[in-house]
Design a protein around this motif. Structure first.
Motif, PDB file in Angstrom:
ATOM      1  N   THR A 293       0.833  -1.203   0.000  1.00 31.07           N
ATOM      2  CA  THR A 293       0.000   0.000   0.000  1.00 31.07           C
ATOM      3  C   THR A 293       0.868   1.253   0.000  1.00 31.07           C
ATOM      4  OG1 THR A 293      -1.719  -1.216   1.175  1.00 31.07           O
ATOM      5  CG2 THR A 293      -1.887   1.193   1.181  1.00 31.07           C
ATOM      6  N   CYS A 294       1.964   1.242   0.742  1.00 30.57           N
ATOM      7  CA  CYS A 294       2.883   2.392   0.746  1.00 30.57           C
ATOM      8  C   CYS A 294       3.469   2.620  -0.646  1.00 30.57           C
ATOM      9  CB  CYS A 294       3.997   2.187   1.766  1.00 30.57           C
ATOM     10  SG  CYS A 294       3.463   2.403   3.461  1.00 30.57           S
ATOM     11  N   TRP A 295       3.791   1.536  -1.356  1.00 33.67           N
ATOM     12  CA  TRP A 295       4.298   1.692  -2.718  1.00 33.67           C
ATOM     13  C   TRP A 295       3.230   2.322  -3.609  1.00 33.67           C
ATOM     14  CZ3 TRP A 295       3.129   0.550  -7.685  1.00 33.67           C
ATOM     15  CH2 TRP A 295       4.124   0.788  -8.625  1.00 33.67           C
ATOM     16  N   ALA A 296       1.972   1.888  -3.451  1.00 32.98           N
ATOM     17  CA  ALA A 296       0.874   2.446  -4.256  1.00 32.98           C
ATOM     18  C   ALA A 296       0.683   3.931  -3.956  1.00 32.98           C
ATOM     19  CB  ALA A 296      -0.417   1.672  -4.005  1.00 32.98           C
ATOM     20  N   VAL A 297       0.778   4.311  -2.680  1.00 32.84           N
ATOM     21  CA  VAL A 297       0.664   5.724  -2.301  1.00 32.84           C
ATOM     22  C   VAL A 297       1.824   6.518  -2.912  1.00 32.84           C
ATOM     23  CG1 VAL A 297       0.768   7.333  -0.351  1.00 32.84           C
ATOM     24  CG2 VAL A 297      -0.644   5.265  -0.205  1.00 32.84           C
ATOM     25  N   LEU A 298       3.025   5.963  -2.849  1.00 33.47           N
ATOM     26  CA  LEU A 298       4.186   6.623  -3.468  1.00 33.47           C
ATOM     27  C   LEU A 298       3.964   6.792  -4.973  1.00 33.47           C
ATOM     28  CD1 LEU A 298       7.101   7.733  -3.289  1.00 33.47           C
ATOM     29  CD2 LEU A 298       7.893   5.375  -3.588  1.00 33.47           C
ATOM     30  N   ALA A 299       3.424   5.772  -5.627  1.00 36.61           N
ATOM     31  CA  ALA A 299       3.183   5.845  -7.064  1.00 36.61           C
ATOM     32  C   ALA A 299       2.179   6.950  -7.406  1.00 36.61           C
ATOM     33  CB  ALA A 299       2.688   4.500  -7.588  1.00 36.61           C
ATOM     34  N   VAL A 300       1.123   7.052  -6.618  1.00 37.66           N
ATOM     35  CA  VAL A 300       0.134   8.117  -6.848  1.00 37.66           C
ATOM     36  C   VAL A 300       0.792   9.481  -6.677  1.00 37.66           C
ATOM     37  CG1 VAL A 300      -1.963   9.187  -5.912  1.00 37.66           C
ATOM     38  CG2 VAL A 300      -1.875   6.711  -6.270  1.00 37.66           C
ATOM     39  N   TRP A 301       1.594   9.632  -5.632  1.00 45.27           N
ATOM     40  CA  TRP A 301       2.264  10.904  -5.359  1.00 45.27           C
ATOM     41  C   TRP A 301       3.232  11.263  -6.490  1.00 45.27           C
ATOM     42  CZ3 TRP A 301       6.376  11.791  -0.998  1.00 45.27           C
ATOM     43  CH2 TRP A 301       6.615  13.153  -0.855  1.00 45.27           C
TER      44      TRP A 301
ATOM     45  N   GLY B 128      11.390   1.290  -5.375  1.00 50.19           N
ATOM     46  CA  GLY B 128      10.359   0.880  -4.430  1.00 50.19           C
ATOM     47  C   GLY B 128       9.989  -0.582  -4.554  1.00 50.19           C
ATOM     48  N   VAL B 129      10.242  -1.159  -5.730  1.00 46.33           N
ATOM     49  CA  VAL B 129       9.991  -2.584  -5.927  1.00 46.33           C
ATOM     50  C   VAL B 129      11.188  -3.390  -5.420  1.00 46.33           C
ATOM     51  CG1 VAL B 129       9.578  -4.377  -7.657  1.00 46.33           C
ATOM     52  CG2 VAL B 129       8.446  -2.160  -7.864  1.00 46.33           C
ATOM     53  N   VAL B 130      12.374  -3.033  -5.856  1.00 53.93           N
ATOM     54  CA  VAL B 130      13.615  -3.672  -5.397  1.00 53.93           C
ATOM     55  C   VAL B 130      14.630  -2.577  -5.214  1.00 53.93           C
ATOM     56  CG1 VAL B 130      15.488  -5.259  -5.996  1.00 53.93           C
ATOM     57  CG2 VAL B 130      13.141  -5.817  -6.642  1.00 53.93           C
ATOM     58  N   PRO B 131      15.146  -2.367  -4.060  1.00 47.91           N
ATOM     59  CA  PRO B 131      15.071  -3.184  -2.867  1.00 47.91           C
ATOM     60  C   PRO B 131      13.808  -2.988  -2.022  1.00 47.91           C
ATOM     61  CG  PRO B 131      16.589  -1.404  -2.492  1.00 47.91           C
ATOM     62  CD  PRO B 131      16.122  -1.296  -3.923  1.00 47.91           C
ATOM     63  N   GLY B 132      13.155  -1.845  -2.071  1.00 52.38           N
ATOM     64  CA  GLY B 132      11.945  -1.692  -1.273  1.00 52.38           C
ATOM     65  C   GLY B 132      11.470  -0.255  -1.184  1.00 52.38           C
ATOM     66  N   VAL B 133      10.297  -0.098  -0.611  1.00 51.36           N
ATOM     67  CA  VAL B 133       9.648   1.205  -0.545  1.00 51.36           C
ATOM     68  C   VAL B 133      10.485   2.216   0.242  1.00 51.36           C
ATOM     69  CG1 VAL B 133       7.559   2.439   0.148  1.00 51.36           C
ATOM     70  CG2 VAL B 133       7.381   0.154  -0.797  1.00 51.36           C
ATOM     71  N   ALA B 134      11.171   1.780   1.269  1.00 51.97           N
ATOM     72  CA  ALA B 134      11.995   2.715   2.046  1.00 51.97           C
ATOM     73  C   ALA B 134      13.044   3.384   1.166  1.00 51.97           C
ATOM     74  CB  ALA B 134      12.666   1.992   3.214  1.00 51.97           C
ATOM     75  N   THR B 135      13.695   2.600   0.334  1.00 45.73           N
ATOM     76  CA  THR B 135      14.695   3.156  -0.571  1.00 45.73           C
ATOM     77  C   THR B 135      14.045   4.009  -1.649  1.00 45.73           C
ATOM     78  OG1 THR B 135      16.186   1.314  -0.149  1.00 45.73           O
ATOM     79  CG2 THR B 135      16.575   2.571  -2.146  1.00 45.73           C
ATOM     80  N   GLY B 136      12.947   3.537  -2.204  1.00 48.41           N
ATOM     81  CA  GLY B 136      12.246   4.297  -3.233  1.00 48.41           C
ATOM     82  C   GLY B 136      11.733   5.631  -2.726  1.00 48.41           C
ATOM     83  N   PHE B 137      11.166   5.627  -1.525  1.00 47.46           N
ATOM     84  CA  PHE B 137      10.638   6.855  -0.943  1.00 47.46           C
ATOM     85  C   PHE B 137      11.757   7.852  -0.675  1.00 47.46           C
ATOM     86  CE2 PHE B 137       8.770   8.930   3.031  1.00 47.46           C
ATOM     87  CZ  PHE B 137       8.081   9.880   2.312  1.00 47.46           C
ATOM     88  N   ALA B 138      12.845   7.384  -0.087  1.00 52.57           N
ATOM     89  CA  ALA B 138      13.977   8.271   0.176  1.00 52.57           C
ATOM     90  C   ALA B 138      14.545   8.810  -1.139  1.00 52.57           C
ATOM     91  CB  ALA B 138      15.056   7.538   0.969  1.00 52.57           C
ATOM     92  N   ALA B 139      14.638   7.949  -2.143  1.00 49.61           N
ATOM     93  CA  ALA B 139      15.144   8.395  -3.444  1.00 49.61           C
ATOM     94  C   ALA B 139      14.239   9.466  -4.039  1.00 49.61           C
ATOM     95  CB  ALA B 139      15.255   7.213  -4.402  1.00 49.61           C
ATOM     96  N   TYR B 140      12.929   9.286  -3.913  1.00 50.51           N
ATOM     97  CA  TYR B 140      12.022  10.293  -4.458  1.00 50.51           C
ATOM     98  C   TYR B 140      12.185  11.625  -3.736  1.00 50.51           C
ATOM     99  CZ  TYR B 140       8.069  12.760  -6.291  1.00 50.51           C
ATOM    100  OH  TYR B 140       7.289  13.715  -6.896  1.00 50.51           O
ATOM    101  N   LEU B 141      12.309  11.582  -2.427  1.00 51.22           N
ATOM    102  CA  LEU B 141      12.507  12.831  -1.684  1.00 51.22           C
ATOM    103  C   LEU B 141      13.798  13.525  -2.105  1.00 51.22           C
ATOM    104  CD1 LEU B 141      11.273  11.811   1.874  1.00 51.22           C
ATOM    105  CD2 LEU B 141      10.099  13.255   0.195  1.00 51.22           C
ATOM    106  N   LEU B 142      14.843  12.744  -2.379  1.00 48.58           N
ATOM    107  CA  LEU B 142      16.103  13.331  -2.850  1.00 48.58           C
ATOM    108  C   LEU B 142      15.941  13.925  -4.254  1.00 48.58           C
ATOM    109  CD1 LEU B 142      18.497  10.580  -1.515  1.00 48.58           C
ATOM    110  CD2 LEU B 142      18.540  12.997  -0.851  1.00 48.58           C
ATOM    111  N   ILE B 143      15.290  13.192  -5.147  1.00 52.48           N
ATOM    112  CA  ILE B 143      15.041  13.695  -6.503  1.00 52.48           C
ATOM    113  C   ILE B 143      14.228  14.982  -6.432  1.00 52.48           C
ATOM    114  CG2 ILE B 143      13.747  13.222  -8.632  1.00 52.48           C
ATOM    115  CD1 ILE B 143      14.475  10.213  -8.169  1.00 52.48           C
TER     116      ILE B 143
END
Length: 108
Positions: free
Chosen positions: A57-65, A85-100
């Protein structure tokens, strides 16, 4: 909090989770011949199922955002965060998005 500290903490969290994933989950995933089992094993008990559902669900919320901000604020390259967010995981994907996102917001 300064922008430098903010970005440093995000990098540490993203890389820390990615390293933990590589140590904990990746060896088991590489030994598995059925890739679907790697996903279904996340639902072996109610506790694991709760965390797995939260993660999906967190990945889906990240995708919508990411999709929303790509259209409304022209944040580019959010797809990279969705892949992470798929590999390695949402924590890395979310942090990467905030950095981008922070890099592009400071530049504009």
């Amino acid at each position: 909090m300064s922008i430098t500290l903010y970005r440093t903490l995000l990098w540490l969290l993203a890389l820390g989770f990615a390293a933990a994933f590589c140590i904990i989950a990746l060896p088991a995933a590489l030994q598995e011949t059925n890739p679907l089992r790697f996903v279904t094993d996340a639902y072996v008990n109610p506790y694991a199922a709760g965390y797995a559902t939260d993660t999906l669900t967190c990945w889906a919320v990240l995708a919508v955002w990411v999709c929303y901000e790509a259209k409304t604020t022209n944040i580019r390259h959010g797809w990279v965060a969705l892949l992470l967010g798929v590999v390695p995981g949402v924590a890395t994907g979310f942090a990467a998005y905030l950095l981008i996102r922070s890099k592009q917001q400071v530049a504009s």
